[in-house]
Motif scaffolding. Structure first.
Motif, PDB file in Angstrom:
ATOM      1  N   ASN A 252      -4.036  12.514  46.110  1.00 14.32           N
ATOM      2  CA  ASN A 252      -2.644  12.501  45.614  1.00 14.32           C
ATOM      3  C   ASN A 252      -2.124  13.888  45.180  1.00 14.32           C
ATOM      4  O   ASN A 252      -0.959  14.314  45.426  1.00 14.32           O
ATOM      5  N   LEU A 253      -2.821  14.785  44.565  1.00 12.45           N
ATOM      6  CA  LEU A 253      -2.651  16.091  43.968  1.00 12.45           C
ATOM      7  C   LEU A 253      -2.230  16.905  45.349  1.00 12.45           C
ATOM      8  O   LEU A 253      -0.976  17.607  45.432  1.00 12.45           O
ATOM      9  N   ILE A 254      -3.078  16.935  46.278  1.00 15.01           N
ATOM     10  CA  ILE A 254      -2.795  17.534  47.611  1.00 15.01           C
ATOM     11  C   ILE A 254      -1.413  17.148  48.067  1.00 15.01           C
ATOM     12  O   ILE A 254      -0.618  17.548  48.847  1.00 15.01           O
ATOM     13  N   ASP A 255      -1.176  15.705  48.148  1.00 14.32           N
ATOM     14  CA  ASP A 255       0.120  15.270  48.739  1.00 14.32           C
ATOM     15  C   ASP A 255       1.109  15.871  47.819  1.00 14.32           C
ATOM     16  O   ASP A 255       2.398  15.878  48.437  1.00 14.32           O
ATOM     17  N   ALA A 256       1.270  16.083  46.718  1.00 18.33           N
ATOM     18  CA  ALA A 256       2.097  16.622  45.893  1.00 18.33           C
ATOM     19  C   ALA A 256       2.430  18.097  46.082  1.00 18.33           C
ATOM     20  O   ALA A 256       3.255  18.697  45.446  1.00 18.33           O
ATOM     21  N   GLY A 257       1.481  18.770  46.930  1.00 20.82           N
ATOM     22  CA  GLY A 257       1.637  20.190  47.156  1.00 20.82           C
ATOM     23  C   GLY A 257       0.763  20.975  46.438  1.00 20.82           C
ATOM     24  O   GLY A 257       0.580  22.200  46.618  1.00 20.82           O
ATOM     25  N   VAL A 258      -0.389  20.691  46.006  1.00 20.81           N
ATOM     26  CA  VAL A 258      -1.524  21.381  45.448  1.00 20.81           C
ATOM     27  C   VAL A 258      -2.460  21.884  46.510  1.00 20.81           C
ATOM     28  O   VAL A 258      -2.943  20.989  47.464  1.00 20.81           O
ATOM     29  N   ASP A 259      -2.733  22.966  46.807  1.00 19.44           N
ATOM     30  CA  ASP A 259      -3.463  23.448  47.671  1.00 19.44           C
ATOM     31  C   ASP A 259      -4.856  24.506  47.148  1.00 19.44           C
ATOM     32  O   ASP A 259      -5.666  24.418  47.992  1.00 19.44           O
ATOM     33  N   CYS A 260      -4.771  24.238  45.827  1.00 22.00           N
ATOM     34  CA  CYS A 260      -6.181  24.631  45.153  1.00 22.00           C
ATOM     35  C   CYS A 260      -6.623  23.731  43.821  1.00 22.00           C
ATOM     36  O   CYS A 260      -5.471  23.793  43.185  1.00 22.00           O
ATOM     37  N   LEU A 261      -7.852  23.140  44.133  1.00 23.03           N
ATOM     38  CA  LEU A 261      -7.972  22.281  42.777  1.00 23.03           C
ATOM     39  C   LEU A 261      -9.217  22.447  42.012  1.00 23.03           C
ATOM     40  O   LEU A 261     -10.044  23.390  42.372  1.00 23.03           O
ATOM     41  N   GLY A 262      -9.033  22.095  40.872  1.00 23.18           N
ATOM     42  CA  GLY A 262     -10.445  22.016  39.846  1.00 23.18           C
ATOM     43  C   GLY A 262     -10.710  20.807  39.930  1.00 23.18           C
ATOM     44  O   GLY A 262     -10.153  19.939  39.840  1.00 23.18           O
ATOM     45  N   ALA A 263     -12.073  20.794  39.542  1.00 24.79           N
ATOM     46  CA  ALA A 263     -12.674  19.374  39.165  1.00 24.79           C
ATOM     47  C   ALA A 263     -13.717  19.490  37.925  1.00 24.79           C
ATOM     48  O   ALA A 263     -14.635  20.325  38.027  1.00 24.79           O
ATOM     49  N   ILE A 264     -13.238  18.779  36.964  1.00 25.19           N
ATOM     50  CA  ILE A 264     -14.021  18.659  35.827  1.00 25.19           C
ATOM     51  C   ILE A 264     -14.239  17.256  35.440  1.00 25.19           C
ATOM     52  O   ILE A 264     -13.504  16.570  34.627  1.00 25.19           O
ATOM     53  N   ALA A 265     -15.147  16.572  36.516  1.00 26.68           N
ATOM     54  CA  ALA A 265     -15.159  15.007  36.213  1.00 26.68           C
ATOM     55  C   ALA A 265     -16.715  14.670  36.276  1.00 26.68           C
ATOM     56  O   ALA A 265     -16.886  13.432  36.658  1.00 26.68           O
ATOM     57  N   GLY A 266     -17.685  15.585  36.089  1.00 25.92           N
ATOM     58  CA  GLY A 266     -19.035  15.048  35.724  1.00 25.92           C
ATOM     59  C   GLY A 266     -19.336  14.447  37.262  1.00 25.92           C
ATOM     60  O   GLY A 266     -19.053  15.344  38.531  1.00 25.92           O
TER      61      GLY A 266
END
Length: 352
Positions: A215-229
């Motif tokens: 969903n974030l990528i669909d919104a235009g995000v091209d670089c992600l972070g992950a802090i979700a264990g």
């Protein structure tokens, strides 16, 4: 590596004089309490690994047991009290912001046992020591790196000034340090940047994390972070499938998704835990007096020579990051944890 509050905590009375240091014949009996599961959580994996390594190296500390408490947070206080009260341990070592408060509660019920807690901030209890990694500083660098990748022109990036984060749950460190730090870091590159975030609601649902990342990528995000264990692998799958990028938090894990993970801003949880255990063995823990540590003490680092970073990210972006990194390392750019946030964590931990 050294410890210190970086001037963030006013001078306090000395802690009670420590008892005689332990010996190989009479070692400190150590129990590690993991509020979750090992395997996908750098803070817990680093702590457990350090305890095992230290116990093998120094007979003055004996690792008796490592207990994985699972993800049901409602059971943690009962589990912690039971663990500490078993009579098997002199010191219980655990990690995360919530555990500082639970250690405070457990210490009221279990006499004599002492508690070490990483990623927490509690002061004033003679049987509790906490070490708090500067998550604002770490996250500022994290957001700056993400923005640089987003604006680098790498294949799959776009002109949108957006970075994204999938995170497990809301807590003070996340809401007051990590996300604000990420946003301020991105805006240090360009004030037009925004942070889009999505809460997983737990620390284990990788399938849901993959959907949120999509969903974030669909919104235009091209670089992600992950802090979700244990949800992090879902973010990696989404990014790999959609030709987007991930900057990893807390650990350099390029091998988990080569070409997708292109950078990392790490917290040296294993080294921090090992150094604390060394102080424990030497009888030098300042009980009741928390420490705040970060880049200048060596506990926040960036793998600037990692092949996954050097080969993937254009040189101009890498040089720009190093310029900011060196400003923070030298002290020219100071990124302290606000004392108000530390007070908030402490007050919540002790029920104030």
């Amino acid at each position: 590596m050294g410890f210190g509050s970086g001037g963030q905590e006013p001078a306090r009375p000395a802690a009670p004089e420590a008892p005689a240091a332990p010996t190989a014949e009479q070692p400190i009996r150590l129990g590690v309490f993991v509020p979750g599961r090992l395997g996908d959580s750098p803070p817990y994996d680093g702590l457990a690994g350090a305890a095992e390594r230290f116990g093998l190296r120094d007979p003055r500390v004996k690792l008796v047991n490592t207990f994985e408490a699972g993800f049901d947070q409602s059971k943690w206080i009962e589990q912690l009290v039971s663990f500490a009260a078993s009579g098997k341990y002199d010191v219980v070592y655990t990690s995360n912001e919530v555990m500082g408060g639970l250690a405070w509660q457990a210490a009221q019920q279990v006499p004599k046992v002492k508690f070490l807690v990483n990623d927490a901030y509690v002061r004033g209890h003679e049987r509790i020591y906490t070490a708090f990694v500067n998550k604002y500083e770490q996250s500022f660098l994290y957001g700056y790196m993400m923005a640089l990748v987003s604006q680098s022109g790498m294949e799959g990036t776009n002109p949108e000034k957006l970075i994204g984060l999938v995170f497990g749950q809301h807590y003070t460190m996340m809401d007051d340090l990590i996300m604000p730090g990420m946003l301020e870091g991105a805006r240090a590159l360009d004030p037009g940047f925004e942070l889009k975030s999505a809460m997983l609601g737990n620390w284990f649902d990788a399938k849901k994390a993959e959907s949120l990342a999509g969903n974030l990528i669909d919104a235009g995000v091209d670089c992600l972070g992950a802090i979700a264990g244990s949800g992090n692998p879902g973010v990696l799958r989404a990014a790999a499938n959609r030709k987007s990028y991930v900057i990893y938090y807390d650990v350099a894990a390029f091998d988990k998704a080569p070409g997708t993970i292109v950078g990392s801003v790490t917290a040296q949880n294993s080294e921090l835990s090992f150094d604390i255990l060394q102080k424990l063995a030497d009888g030098k823990i300042p009980w009741g007096q928390p420490d705040v540590v970060g880049l200048r003490q060596g506990y926040v680092t960036v793998p600037l020579r990692a092949p996954g970073w050097v080969s993937a990210v254009p040189e101009a972006a890498r040089k720009k990051f190093e310029e900011l990194y060196n400003r923070v390392l030298s002290g020219e750019l100071s990124l302290p944890v606000p004392q108000a946030v530390l007070d908030k964590i402490h007050n919540a931990s002790v029920g104030q």
